[in-house]
Write a protein that holds these residues in place. Sequence first.
Motif, PDB file in Angstrom:
ATOM      1  N   MET A  26       0.842  -1.203   0.000  1.00 14.54           N
ATOM      2  CA  MET A  26       0.000   0.000   0.000  1.00 14.54           C
ATOM      3  C   MET A  26       0.873   1.248   0.000  1.00 14.54           C
ATOM      4  N   TYR A  27       0.584   2.156  -0.915  1.00 15.54           N
ATOM      5  CA  TYR A  27       1.328   3.420  -0.950  1.00 15.54           C
ATOM      6  C   TYR A  27       0.362   4.574  -0.768  1.00 15.54           C
ATOM      7  N   THR A  28       0.702   5.453   0.164  1.00 13.19           N
ATOM      8  CA  THR A  28      -0.191   6.575   0.454  1.00 13.19           C
ATOM      9  C   THR A  28       0.618   7.866   0.409  1.00 13.19           C
ATOM     10  N   CYS A  29       0.160   8.806  -0.386  1.00 13.64           N
ATOM     11  CA  CYS A  29       0.897  10.064  -0.509  1.00 13.64           C
ATOM     12  C   CYS A  29       0.816  10.824   0.810  1.00 13.64           C
ATOM     13  N   GLY A  30       1.949  11.162   1.327  1.00 13.68           N
ATOM     14  CA  GLY A  30       1.983  11.813   2.647  1.00 13.68           C
ATOM     15  C   GLY A  30       2.021  13.322   2.540  1.00 13.68           C
ATOM     16  N   PRO A  31       2.312  13.964   3.655  1.00 14.51           N
ATOM     17  CA  PRO A  31       2.231  15.423   3.694  1.00 14.51           C
ATOM     18  C   PRO A  31       3.414  16.111   3.035  1.00 14.51           C
ATOM     19  N   THR A  32       3.136  17.286   2.549  1.00 19.54           N
ATOM     20  CA  THR A  32       4.201  18.184   2.144  1.00 19.54           C
ATOM     21  C   THR A  32       4.495  19.005   3.392  1.00 19.54           C
ATOM     22  N   VAL A  33       5.725  18.869   3.907  1.00 22.24           N
ATOM     23  CA  VAL A  33       5.979  19.407   5.242  1.00 22.24           C
ATOM     24  C   VAL A  33       6.438  20.871   5.183  1.00 22.24           C
ATOM     25  N   TYR A  34       5.510  21.720   4.774  1.00 16.28           N
ATOM     26  CA  TYR A  34       5.822  23.154   4.695  1.00 16.28           C
ATOM     27  C   TYR A  34       5.019  23.924   5.716  1.00 16.28           C
ATOM     28  N   ASP A  35       4.182  23.201   6.478  1.00 18.42           N
ATOM     29  CA  ASP A  35       3.301  23.830   7.452  1.00 18.42           C
ATOM     30  C   ASP A  35       2.685  22.700   8.284  1.00 18.42           C
ATOM     31  N   TYR A  36       1.866  23.030   9.288  1.00 18.90           N
ATOM     32  CA  TYR A  36       1.138  21.983  10.003  1.00 18.90           C
ATOM     33  C   TYR A  36       0.076  21.422   9.074  1.00 18.90           C
ATOM     34  N   ALA A  37      -0.137  20.109   9.142  1.00 18.54           N
ATOM     35  CA  ALA A  37      -1.210  19.517   8.341  1.00 18.54           C
ATOM     36  C   ALA A  37      -2.541  20.021   8.907  1.00 18.54           C
ATOM     37  N   HIS A  38      -3.539  20.204   8.036  1.00 17.99           N
ATOM     38  CA  HIS A  38      -4.857  20.592   8.552  1.00 17.99           C
ATOM     39  C   HIS A  38      -5.739  19.345   8.594  1.00 17.99           C
ATOM     40  N   ILE A  39      -6.923  19.480   9.198  1.00 19.76           N
ATOM     41  CA  ILE A  39      -7.718  18.266   9.403  1.00 19.76           C
ATOM     42  C   ILE A  39      -8.278  17.714   8.085  1.00 19.76           C
ATOM     43  N   GLY A  40      -8.253  18.537   7.018  1.00 21.77           N
ATOM     44  CA  GLY A  40      -8.607  18.008   5.694  1.00 21.77           C
ATOM     45  C   GLY A  40      -7.590  16.957   5.274  1.00 21.77           C
ATOM     46  N   ASN A  41      -6.312  17.276   5.453  1.00 20.27           N
ATOM     47  CA  ASN A  41      -5.265  16.288   5.166  1.00 20.27           C
ATOM     48  C   ASN A  41      -5.511  15.025   5.991  1.00 20.27           C
TER      49      ASN A  41
END
Length: 464
Positions: A26-41
């Motif tokens: 399973m591959y899941t695209c993770g966060p772009t770490v330029y800020d805090y993730a929001h709850i949409g992410n």
Amino acid sequence: MSLRFFNTLTREIEEFRPIEPNRVRMYTCGPTVYDYAHIGNFRAYIFEDLLQRHLELRGYQVERVMNLTDVDDKTIRGARAQGVPLAEFTEPFKQAFFEDLDSLRIRRADHFPEATAPKYIARMIEMIAVLIERECAYRADDGSVYFRIKSFPRYGALAHFNLDELQATGRVRSDEYEKEEASDFALWKAWDPEDGDVWWESPWGRGRPGWHIECSAMATAILGSQIDVHCGGEDNIFPHHEAEIAQTECVTKMPFVRLWMHCKHLLVDGRKMSKSENNFFTLRDLKAKGWSGREVRYVLAAVKYREPLNFTFESLEAARKALARYDEWFERVRAMAAKTAEPLPSELRPEKFTEALDDDLNVSAGLGAIFELIRDSNRLIDAGELSGGQARALLDWREKFDSVLVLSADEEGIPEEVREMLLRRAEAREKKEWALSDALRDQLLATGWQVKDTKEGQKLSRRG
Ligand code: AMP
Ligand code: ZN
């Protein structure tokens, strides 16, 4: 019954058939770490967590990758604005991301590859070289390397648009763009002054990878050329996942992903929650207002991933109430459970939960089944018609629900031996062995726990 999921590629509900019978890559695209993730992410990450956990409940062994995008247009922009090196800029957001995962009870992936790791950069360069050699990519006058979308006739298949009908608009250098700009996209971006000290050497000169090739390289490096399930939010379909398919398949010459799954966006007043709309909440914002990770998890998990979900504070209130009901029922059933399970009366149908999740991960229907079970079993308990053995069977089911949903209240450190004594006492009471029951009550008291017998069974509290 088999598992069935909606495949974005075919637009059909398909029977789930991984490449190897019991294993899921399973591959899941993770966060772009330029800020805090929001709850949409986090809606996306919770959907993926529920999927993984349900597959595991159904006996699959899941190997999961979630990448961290720590170099792209946005991270570079952020680092420059702060005047710090890229790695220094992204580090706190990586940390915060892991804290939020824990708080939302999201299981950690087996691998969290970072795009800037030298071995992945090397692999990206290797893949780009193959693409150039096969004439699927070319170096343009601006020094960057672009993927030639005309070389891949299936380009557009995931997003379901026809390449012939599109106006070829030349090339696009940025990581994100609209369908109307279905143009050759950047694999390797030649260094420009905006990039500062973010660059790597390559056969095409100094530069940095495009966002899309990062995921292709990390996915195939860790999971191999073929993946069972690839997930993300719906905004990832185009261009990101479309590009991933094209690049990867031109290199490997085999179908990249069997099943593509995308969750619908989390909305606020009908609009996508996003940084650019400035209508977002981070988990930190919600915690500061007194909401717990568990409550936020409930809100994000409760609506099926392919249904739109509008975020409101009323939904958090509702989550709090639903969880109180879930906890109360659990305590009630636990207090009366015997050691060995007995068959449940036919009107109780806990298996409706697993059936709902088998059916394209319908968590809303699954929760519906749980609350129906809670209502009906409470009614039986009130009428004195549920045995200790049946209560045990319900507890066993609850363990299954919770292995996927992970909605248990944080236990305030009730030690294992205390639980064990409570269990023995419930059995003694069921067999009307009052002397043993009293002895166990005294033992519990001696260990600092007071037990009261109520209509609902034993109630435990700390002494004094
Ligand atoms: P990003 O950090 O922007 O690359 O996004 C990380 C993940 O969150 C991707 O899978 C996105 O599709 C997903 N995502 C972003 N915004 C939302 C949203 N409002 N609702 C659901 N998923 C989202
Ligand atoms: Zn990705």
